[in-house]
Design a protein around this motif. Sequence first.
Motif, PDB file in Angstrom:
ATOM      1  N   VAL A 149       0.833  -1.201   0.000  1.00 50.61           N
ATOM      2  CA  VAL A 149       0.000   0.000   0.000  1.00 50.61           C
ATOM      3  C   VAL A 149       0.872   1.258   0.000  1.00 50.61           C
ATOM      4  CG1 VAL A 149      -1.940  -1.102   1.165  1.00 50.61           C
ATOM      5  CG2 VAL A 149      -0.137  -0.065   2.536  1.00 50.61           C
ATOM      6  N   ASN A 150       0.298   2.353  -0.462  1.00 57.85           N
ATOM      7  CA  ASN A 150       0.982   3.640  -0.469  1.00 57.85           C
ATOM      8  C   ASN A 150       0.813   4.277   0.912  1.00 57.85           C
ATOM      9  OD1 ASN A 150       1.991   6.199  -0.860  1.00 57.85           O
ATOM     10  ND2 ASN A 150       0.961   6.526  -2.815  1.00 57.85           N
ATOM     11  N   GLN A 154      -5.279   7.126  -1.072  1.00 50.96           N
ATOM     12  CA  GLN A 154      -4.931   6.021  -1.969  1.00 50.96           C
ATOM     13  C   GLN A 154      -4.809   4.714  -1.188  1.00 50.96           C
ATOM     14  OE1 GLN A 154      -1.316   6.586  -4.207  1.00 50.96           O
ATOM     15  NE2 GLN A 154      -1.725   4.867  -5.571  1.00 50.96           N
ATOM     16  N   LYS A 155      -4.257   4.794  -0.001  1.00 50.14           N
ATOM     17  CA  LYS A 155      -4.112   3.611   0.846  1.00 50.14           C
ATOM     18  C   LYS A 155      -5.480   3.031   1.196  1.00 50.14           C
ATOM     19  CE  LYS A 155      -2.104   2.092   5.230  1.00 50.14           C
ATOM     20  NZ  LYS A 155      -1.347   2.515   6.450  1.00 50.14           N
ATOM     21  N   LYS A 183       2.572  -3.265  -7.771  1.00 48.30           N
ATOM     22  CA  LYS A 183       1.874  -2.119  -7.183  1.00 48.30           C
ATOM     23  C   LYS A 183       0.871  -1.504  -8.158  1.00 48.30           C
ATOM     24  CE  LYS A 183       5.308  -0.720  -3.748  1.00 48.30           C
ATOM     25  NZ  LYS A 183       6.091   0.407  -3.191  1.00 48.30           N
ATOM     26  N   GLN A 196      -6.834   1.182  -1.743  1.00 44.43           N
ATOM     27  CA  GLN A 196      -6.066  -0.045  -1.959  1.00 44.43           C
ATOM     28  C   GLN A 196      -6.514  -1.144  -0.995  1.00 44.43           C
ATOM     29  OE1 GLN A 196      -2.152   1.647  -1.490  1.00 44.43           O
ATOM     30  NE2 GLN A 196      -1.832   1.837  -3.707  1.00 44.43           N
ATOM     31  N   LEU A 231      -9.940  -2.426  -2.071  1.00 39.67           N
ATOM     32  CA  LEU A 231      -9.865  -3.394  -3.164  1.00 39.67           C
ATOM     33  C   LEU A 231      -9.419  -4.764  -2.653  1.00 39.67           C
ATOM     34  CD1 LEU A 231      -8.286  -1.257  -6.031  1.00 39.67           C
ATOM     35  CD2 LEU A 231     -10.604  -2.190  -5.938  1.00 39.67           C
ATOM     36  N   TYR A 232      -8.510  -4.762  -1.690  1.00 39.72           N
ATOM     37  CA  TYR A 232      -8.054  -6.022  -1.089  1.00 39.72           C
ATOM     38  C   TYR A 232      -9.229  -6.761  -0.443  1.00 39.72           C
ATOM     39  CZ  TYR A 232      -6.094  -9.031   2.555  1.00 39.72           C
ATOM     40  OH  TYR A 232      -5.825 -10.086   3.395  1.00 39.72           O
ATOM     41  N   THR A 241      -3.572  -5.029  -8.421  1.00 43.48           N
ATOM     42  CA  THR A 241      -2.813  -5.898  -7.530  1.00 43.48           C
ATOM     43  C   THR A 241      -3.587  -6.243  -6.269  1.00 43.48           C
ATOM     44  OG1 THR A 241      -0.664  -5.094  -8.293  1.00 43.48           O
ATOM     45  CG2 THR A 241      -0.734  -6.075  -6.104  1.00 43.48           C
ATOM     46  N   PHE A 242      -4.184  -5.236  -5.656  1.00 40.90           N
ATOM     47  CA  PHE A 242      -4.844  -5.425  -4.369  1.00 40.90           C
ATOM     48  C   PHE A 242      -6.105  -6.269  -4.507  1.00 40.90           C
ATOM     49  CE2 PHE A 242      -2.353  -1.592  -4.360  1.00 40.90           C
ATOM     50  CZ  PHE A 242      -1.587  -1.754  -3.220  1.00 40.90           C
ATOM     51  N   PRO A 248      -2.912  -1.018  -9.910  1.00 36.94           N
ATOM     52  CA  PRO A 248      -4.233  -0.895  -9.270  1.00 36.94           C
ATOM     53  C   PRO A 248      -4.950  -2.230  -9.047  1.00 36.94           C
ATOM     54  CG  PRO A 248      -3.948   0.813 -10.919  1.00 36.94           C
ATOM     55  CD  PRO A 248      -2.772  -0.104 -11.056  1.00 36.94           C
TER      56      PRO A 248
END
Length: 233
Positions: free
Chosen positions: A29-30, A36-37, A121, A40, A43-44, A125-126, A123
Amino acid sequence: MIISAFILGLLGSFHCVGMCGPIAFMLPVNRSNSIQKFFQVFLYHFGRLLAYSIIGVFFGILGKSFSIFGLQQNLSIVIGVLMIIFVLIPYQIFLKYNFSKPIYKIIAKVKNNLGAALKKKTPDTFLSIGFLNGFLPCGLVYMAVFGSIASGTILDGSLYMLFFGLGTIPLMTLAVYAGNFLSQKARQHIQKAIPVFVILIGLLFIIRGLGLGIPYLSPKPVVEIVSSDFECH
């Protein structure tokens, strides 16, 4: 029953943090951008819920087939008994007889893809990590699968697994943000409490299957209700 799925996920997530926590800790994560985190992590979780829902559909179909043959009540009792037995059987026996061997190659492929996704990393990915995470072997997921089978319909089977997944979100999110936040001693106490709750859910399924005429908890079989109405007329 769906509420029990959520509570199973909520309490079971303490176990999830121990088993799947490393995946949550390693999410790329960022950490410098909170917005953004957040998306992310969202989405996970969405990926995990999607995987659980798909599993629920598959086993809901299995449960539906039992329901068609009028075995729904008996199935609920069997599922409840199996839940209790699985909790009471010493864990060493499961290690001795690895029930995952028949699908070992599939599990190994999921783990390999998961490891590759953790290095990216992008989008998607998560979403991929969460989706693959949902298919990893887990004792608590197996308990939830039992519940989805006993639900009796495809929709309810999917909803059971979905709400199980929703119950795991709070602590798994905390794992992402706070890292290893539980001490070893606290985990041991929680691990001892989880089997007790699984037994309670197993008893709930058994009571439901007995058809004691208790509204919502243990309704009478539809056949009995129809026949009694017919006799009254």
